[in-house]
Design an enzyme around this catalytic site. Structure first.
Site, PDB file in Angstrom:
ATOM      1  N   GLY A  12       0.833  -1.212   0.000  1.00  0.00           N
ATOM      2  CA  GLY A  12       0.000   0.000   0.000  1.00  0.00           C
ATOM      3  C   GLY A  12       0.858   1.248   0.000  1.00  0.00           C
ATOM      4  O   GLY A  12       0.549   2.244   0.651  1.00  0.00           O
ATOM      5  N   ALA A  13       1.950   1.208  -0.770  1.00  0.00           N
ATOM      6  CA  ALA A  13       2.988   2.243  -0.660  1.00  0.00           C
ATOM      7  C   ALA A  13       2.921   3.317  -1.745  1.00  0.00           C
ATOM      8  O   ALA A  13       3.805   4.158  -1.836  1.00  0.00           O
ATOM      9  CB  ALA A  13       4.372   1.583  -0.658  1.00  0.00           C
ATOM     10  N   ARG A  15       0.879   5.734  -1.830  1.00  0.00           N
ATOM     11  CA  ARG A  15       0.496   7.030  -1.242  1.00  0.00           C
ATOM     12  C   ARG A  15       0.411   6.896   0.276  1.00  0.00           C
ATOM     13  O   ARG A  15       0.620   5.815   0.829  1.00  0.00           O
ATOM     14  CB  ARG A  15      -0.839   7.481  -1.821  1.00  0.00           C
ATOM     15  CG  ARG A  15      -1.989   6.598  -1.394  1.00  0.00           C
ATOM     16  CD  ARG A  15      -3.320   7.123  -1.907  1.00  0.00           C
ATOM     17  NE  ARG A  15      -4.402   6.562  -1.133  1.00  0.00           N
ATOM     18  CZ  ARG A  15      -5.550   6.134  -1.654  1.00  0.00           C
ATOM     19  NH1 ARG A  15      -5.742   6.213  -2.950  1.00  0.00           N
ATOM     20  NH2 ARG A  15      -6.495   5.642  -0.881  1.00  0.00           N
ATOM     21  N   ASP A  62      -2.388  -7.189  -5.670  1.00  0.00           N
ATOM     22  CA  ASP A  62      -3.460  -7.173  -4.674  1.00  0.00           C
ATOM     23  C   ASP A  62      -3.007  -8.116  -3.559  1.00  0.00           C
ATOM     24  O   ASP A  62      -2.853  -9.318  -3.784  1.00  0.00           O
ATOM     25  CB  ASP A  62      -4.756  -7.676  -5.332  1.00  0.00           C
ATOM     26  CG  ASP A  62      -5.910  -7.774  -4.343  1.00  0.00           C
ATOM     27  OD1 ASP A  62      -5.692  -7.612  -3.124  1.00  0.00           O
ATOM     28  OD2 ASP A  62      -7.040  -8.025  -4.799  1.00  0.00           O
ATOM     29  N   SER A 141      -4.310   0.024  14.363  1.00  0.00           N
ATOM     30  CA  SER A 141      -4.977   1.335  14.442  1.00  0.00           C
ATOM     31  C   SER A 141      -5.521   1.512  15.848  1.00  0.00           C
ATOM     32  O   SER A 141      -5.823   0.516  16.537  1.00  0.00           O
ATOM     33  CB  SER A 141      -6.137   1.393  13.449  1.00  0.00           C
ATOM     34  OG  SER A 141      -6.975   2.510  13.707  1.00  0.00           O
ATOM     35  N   TYR A 153     -13.474  -2.853  10.408  1.00  0.00           N
ATOM     36  CA  TYR A 153     -12.100  -2.334  10.499  1.00  0.00           C
ATOM     37  C   TYR A 153     -11.509  -2.546  11.911  1.00  0.00           C
ATOM     38  O   TYR A 153     -10.359  -2.953  12.055  1.00  0.00           O
ATOM     39  CB  TYR A 153     -12.142  -0.846  10.137  1.00  0.00           C
ATOM     40  CG  TYR A 153     -10.818  -0.130  10.052  1.00  0.00           C
ATOM     41  CD1 TYR A 153     -10.006  -0.252   8.924  1.00  0.00           C
ATOM     42  CD2 TYR A 153     -10.399   0.710  11.076  1.00  0.00           C
ATOM     43  CE1 TYR A 153      -8.804   0.448   8.836  1.00  0.00           C
ATOM     44  CE2 TYR A 153      -9.208   1.407  10.987  1.00  0.00           C
ATOM     45  CZ  TYR A 153      -8.410   1.279   9.873  1.00  0.00           C
ATOM     46  OH  TYR A 153      -7.224   1.975   9.791  1.00  0.00           O
ATOM     47  N   ALA A 154     -12.332  -2.294  12.942  1.00  0.00           N
ATOM     48  CA  ALA A 154     -11.858  -2.474  14.321  1.00  0.00           C
ATOM     49  C   ALA A 154     -11.500  -3.937  14.572  1.00  0.00           C
ATOM     50  O   ALA A 154     -10.474  -4.240  15.199  1.00  0.00           O
ATOM     51  CB  ALA A 154     -12.923  -2.008  15.311  1.00  0.00           C
ATOM     52  N   ALA A 156     -10.628  -6.144  12.298  1.00  0.00           N
ATOM     53  CA  ALA A 156      -9.419  -6.462  11.522  1.00  0.00           C
ATOM     54  C   ALA A 156      -8.176  -5.922  12.219  1.00  0.00           C
ATOM     55  O   ALA A 156      -7.152  -6.614  12.324  1.00  0.00           O
ATOM     56  CB  ALA A 156      -9.534  -5.888  10.108  1.00  0.00           C
ATOM     57  N   LYS A 157      -8.249  -4.690  12.721  1.00  0.00           N
ATOM     58  CA  LYS A 157      -7.061  -4.073  13.321  1.00  0.00           C
ATOM     59  C   LYS A 157      -6.718  -4.696  14.680  1.00  0.00           C
ATOM     60  O   LYS A 157      -5.546  -4.715  15.078  1.00  0.00           O
ATOM     61  CB  LYS A 157      -7.263  -2.556  13.445  1.00  0.00           C
ATOM     62  CG  LYS A 157      -7.249  -1.823  12.090  1.00  0.00           C
ATOM     63  CD  LYS A 157      -6.022  -2.185  11.248  1.00  0.00           C
ATOM     64  CE  LYS A 157      -5.745  -1.164  10.155  1.00  0.00           C
ATOM     65  NZ  LYS A 157      -4.613  -1.594   9.297  1.00  0.00           N
TER      66      LYS A 157
HETATM   67  P1  NAP Z   1      -4.510   5.281   2.096  1.00  0.00           P
HETATM   68  O1  NAP Z   1      -4.037   6.672   1.877  1.00  0.00           O
HETATM   69  O2  NAP Z   1      -5.911   4.951   1.716  1.00  0.00           O
HETATM   70  O3  NAP Z   1      -3.488   4.299   1.364  1.00  0.00           O
HETATM   71  C1  NAP Z   1      -3.690   2.912   1.384  1.00  0.00           C
HETATM   72  C2  NAP Z   1      -3.019   2.306   0.195  1.00  0.00           C
HETATM   73  O4  NAP Z   1      -3.244   0.880   0.231  1.00  0.00           O
HETATM   74  C3  NAP Z   1      -3.596   2.810  -1.133  1.00  0.00           C
HETATM   75  O5  NAP Z   1      -2.565   3.178  -2.022  1.00  0.00           O
HETATM   76  C4  NAP Z   1      -4.397   1.627  -1.624  1.00  0.00           C
HETATM   77  O6  NAP Z   1      -4.467   1.506  -3.041  1.00  0.00           O
HETATM   78  C5  NAP Z   1      -3.583   0.461  -1.075  1.00  0.00           C
HETATM   79  N1  NAP Z   1      -4.361  -0.760  -1.101  1.00  0.00           N
HETATM   80  C6  NAP Z   1      -5.671  -0.932  -0.790  1.00  0.00           C
HETATM   81  N2  NAP Z   1      -6.041  -2.199  -0.965  1.00  0.00           N
HETATM   82  C7  NAP Z   1      -4.946  -2.868  -1.403  1.00  0.00           C
HETATM   83  C8  NAP Z   1      -4.702  -4.211  -1.791  1.00  0.00           C
HETATM   84  N3  NAP Z   1      -5.671  -5.142  -1.746  1.00  0.00           N
HETATM   85  N4  NAP Z   1      -3.463  -4.558  -2.187  1.00  0.00           N
HETATM   86  C9  NAP Z   1      -2.487  -3.634  -2.260  1.00  0.00           C
HETATM   87  N5  NAP Z   1      -2.643  -2.346  -1.912  1.00  0.00           N
HETATM   88  C10 NAP Z   1      -3.878  -1.957  -1.488  1.00  0.00           C
HETATM   89  O7  NAP Z   1      -4.373   4.830   3.628  1.00  0.00           O
HETATM   90  P2  NAP Z   1      -3.367   5.336   4.789  1.00  0.00           P
HETATM   91  O8  NAP Z   1      -4.111   6.340   5.590  1.00  0.00           O
HETATM   92  O9  NAP Z   1      -2.037   5.650   4.251  1.00  0.00           O
HETATM   93  O10 NAP Z   1      -3.319   4.001   5.684  1.00  0.00           O
HETATM   94  C11 NAP Z   1      -2.249   3.067   5.625  1.00  0.00           C
HETATM   95  C12 NAP Z   1      -2.439   2.024   6.718  1.00  0.00           C
HETATM   96  O11 NAP Z   1      -2.494   2.673   7.994  1.00  0.00           O
HETATM   97  C13 NAP Z   1      -3.745   1.242   6.584  1.00  0.00           C
HETATM   98  O12 NAP Z   1      -3.544  -0.086   7.000  1.00  0.00           O
HETATM   99  C14 NAP Z   1      -4.672   1.955   7.542  1.00  0.00           C
HETATM  100  O13 NAP Z   1      -5.714   1.133   7.965  1.00  0.00           O
HETATM  101  C15 NAP Z   1      -3.695   2.317   8.651  1.00  0.00           C
HETATM  102  N6  NAP Z   1      -4.141   3.441   9.484  1.00  0.00           N
HETATM  103  C16 NAP Z   1      -4.349   4.691   8.955  1.00  0.00           C
HETATM  104  C17 NAP Z   1      -4.765   5.726   9.809  1.00  0.00           C
HETATM  105  C18 NAP Z   1      -5.010   7.120   9.298  1.00  0.00           C
HETATM  106  O14 NAP Z   1      -5.456   7.977  10.093  1.00  0.00           O
HETATM  107  N7  NAP Z   1      -4.737   7.459   8.053  1.00  0.00           N
HETATM  108  C19 NAP Z   1      -4.967   5.490  11.164  1.00  0.00           C
HETATM  109  C20 NAP Z   1      -4.751   4.209  11.648  1.00  0.00           C
HETATM  110  C21 NAP Z   1      -4.320   3.191  10.812  1.00  0.00           C
HETATM  111  P3  NAP Z   1      -5.646   2.201  -3.874  1.00  0.00           P
HETATM  112  O15 NAP Z   1      -5.389   3.642  -3.800  1.00  0.00           O
HETATM  113  O16 NAP Z   1      -5.469   1.677  -5.252  1.00  0.00           O
HETATM  114  O17 NAP Z   1      -6.914   1.784  -3.199  1.00  0.00           O
END
Ligand code: NAP
Length: 252
Positions: A12-13, A15, A62, A141, A153-154, A156-157
């Protein structure tokens, strides 16, 4: 073996937090495989890594697809180096109150966070045990503690935390550590999407959240990347099975 010869995978890198982690691990001297659903979307992060003098590989996969994960990990081992650091970061949200949550919203979240982390870790662990050294970092999370509208989500996390602790038990004897990071509010497209769904501007959403964060600001991907950098470091070899809340306070 020095850090500069080690290969890290970040899922998921393309962005958000994953991109921040990939950049940081490259700065730390790792060759970094930048994984996301769309390989083209990974190319900007890869270009930044290379412009800064680092080495990497963009890989479209994926994480919930068993065969694709296996092929991607084999490709990384052949083209970039055998991976000994894995950051399971890929994630999605499909929020809704329980009575409105569809089965597909439940399954989609479980598939990416839990099945994805399982498949990636199973595919990579053999390289780690062979090297007698490895670092696994899983993204949990603060929602693992429960959050309205996030039953899927809760769960899963929270599952990620149990998965991490089990990896620590099973892989420790091979020099492999496993830790989880539980971020609070981090400014990414994921939290922007939450604001949009709630029908408020991101600035208003952020202001409301930040009010309750003890350090008085929202988190950035670099805040999480710093914690990942620690867990991936040489010196962190005696730290395993931990959950680090990176939330600007005990719980934000
Ligand atoms: P994000 O901006 O939505 O980025 C997530 C990335 O994961 C996206 O590039 C997405 O691709 C990719 N992705 C989704 N499904 C995938 C799959 N099946 N295989 C490969 N890549 C996939 O999210 P983020 O905020 O950076 O979050 C990153 C992690 O931190 C997640 O696990 C999230 O649950 C956790 N987290 C985030 C927060 C927060 O406040 N942001 C807080 C707690 C935990 P697409 O763009 O193509 O969908």
């Amino acid at each position: 073996m020095t850090t500069s010869t080690r290969t890290a995978i970040v899922t998921g890198a393309a962005r958000g937090i994953g991109a921040g982690v990939a950049r940081r691990l490259a700065e730390d001297g790792f060759a970094v495989a930048v994984l996301d659903l769309d390989e083209t979307a990974c190319k900007d992060v890869l270009a930044e890594i290379e412009a800064a003098g680092g080495r990497g590989l963009a890989v479209g996969v994926d994480v919930a697809d068993e065969d694709a994960v296996q092929a991607a990990v084999e490709r990384i081992a052949a083209e970039l180096g055998e991976p000994t650091v894995l950051v399971n970061n890929a994630g999605i949200i499909r929020d809704n109150l329980l009575f409105k949550m569809t089965t597909s919203d439940w399954d989609a979240v479980m598939n990416v966070h839990l099945r994805g982390a399982f498949l990636m870790t199973r595919a990579v662990q053999g390289y780690m045990t062979k090297a007698g050294w490895g670092r696994i970092v899983n993204l949990s999370s603060i929602s693992a503690l429960g959050n309205r509208g996030q039953a899927n989500y809760a769960a899963a996390k929270a599952g990620v935390q149990g998965f991490t602790k089990t990896l620590a038990f099973e892989l420790g004897r091979f020099g492999v550590t496993a830790n989880a990071i539980a971020p609070g509010f981090i400014e990414t497209e994921m939290t922007m999407a939450t604001a949009e769904r709630m029908g408020v501007s991101f600035d208003d959403f952020k202001a409301a959240v930040v009010k309750d964060i003890p350090v008085g600001r929202g988190g950035l991907p670099a805040d999480i990347a710093h914690a990942v950098s620690f867990f991936a470091s040489e010196g962190a070899g005696f730290v395993s099975g931990q959950v680090l809340y990176v939330a600007g306070g005990p719980k934000a």
